[in-house]
Design an enzyme around this catalytic site. Structure first.
Site: not given
Ligand code: CAA
Length: 248
Positions: A155, A159
């Site tokens: 994404y 963008k």
């Molecule tokens: N920074 C650092 N580490 C992060 C993190 C972050 N922001 N987010 C997740 N992690 C880490 C977790 O702590 C975890 O670490 P450990 O394994 O060491 O415990 C690991 O990542 C988890 O990874 P997974 O692969 O298991 O992923 P998940 O299933 O937990 O999901 C994700 C990860 C998909 C990124 C989820 O956190 C998520 O949905 N994040 C939000 C993403 C986001 O902001 N999307 C915006 C959508 S809206 C949009 O896009 C509109 C716009 O224009 C703004």
């Protein structure tokens, strides 16, 4: 149908949260609004809801990831309504996930819906805009295209790509009275943002100095501003609208 004499605006992905607010604002500000959609039954229900609010919006179907499908839609609009004066490239999807786990499908789907769609739609309207010596192209990007976001390599890349597109096209078509600009919304209260896990979303909101998500109407005002005839000298620009989440 008689051709219309108002400015004609086409909004892609119009039936989503941001698209709906844009259509309402543009209608209020005197534009003839055309909504692009993919899902017919969803779009017809949406159009009816608009009609109940006394808002007239035309519906035209196309898959924005498909060049020929967009071409057919634009040709039909030009024949039935008139030349598109304003194009809002708003259609987009997310397929979030860490890059180490990201599938090729999730990469391709996001690049084609969010970036190739911008080529497809703009390419089909640009020559008519050049001929009529007026046009507005408004590309809806994201704060995450400016600063990156954990889980959004696809994404963010799409963008961010919009910025290069906007800047280059702005240079090429300025002499024809066409402006090309990008809007980069931050986290806005849409279904797309509400789909982010609640805990993660709370952490994101905590990083926004305004302390809240943005409203769709706030982005819609900006779209209508850039669509107006009065913004002739604004081109190649990016407008951030993110509550102070990313300042640079
Ligand atoms: N920074 C650092 N580490 C992060 C993190 C972050 N922001 N987010 C997740 N992690 C880490 C977790 O702590 C975890 O670490 P450990 O394994 O060491 O415990 C690991 O990542 C988890 O990874 P997974 O692969 O298991 O992923 P998940 O299933 O937990 O999901 C994700 C990860 C998909 C990124 C989820 O956190 C998520 O949905 N994040 C939000 C993403 C986001 O902001 N999307 C915006 C959508 S809206 C949009 O896009 C509109 C716009 O224009 C703004």
């Amino acid at each position: 149908m008689d051709k219309v004499n108002k400015r004609i605006v086409l909004v892609t992905g119009a039936t989503g949260g941001l698209g709906t607010a844009m259509c309402k604002q543009l209608n209020k500000d005197g534009f003839h609004v055309i909504a692009n959609y993919r899902d017919k039954s969803k779009a017809e229900a949406w159009q009816k809801k608009m009609k109940d609010e006394d808002i007239h919006i035309d519906l035209y179907e196309a898959d924005v990831t498909n060049y020929d499908s967009v071409g057919t839609m634009i040709k039909k609009i030009e024949e039935e309504v008139g030349i598109i004066d304003v194009l809002v490239n708003n259609a987009g999807i997310t397929r979030d996930g860490r890059f180490a786990k990201m599938s090729k499908d999730d990469w391709d789907a996001v690049i084609s819906s969010n970036l190739t769609s911008v080529f497809n739609c703009t390419r089909h309207v640009i020559n008519s805009m050049i001929n009529q010596q007026f046009g507005r192209i408004i590309n809806i990007s994201s704060v995450n295209g400016q600063r990156g976001q954990f889980g959004q390599a696809n994404y963010s890349a799409a963008k961010a790509g919009m910025h290069g597109f906007t800047k280059t096209l702005a240079m090429e078509v300025a002499k024809y009275g066409i402006t090309v600009n990008t809007i980069s919304p931050g986290y806005i209260a849409t279904d797309m943002v509400m789909a982010v896990p609640e805990k993660v979303r709370e952490q994101i909101v905590a990083q926004i100095p305004m302390g809240r998500l943005g409203g769709t109407h706030e982005v819609a005002y900006l779209v209508s501003f850039l669509a107006s005839d009065k913004t002739n000298f604004i081109t190649g620009a990016n407008y951030s609208i993110n509550g102070g989440q990313h300042v640079y």
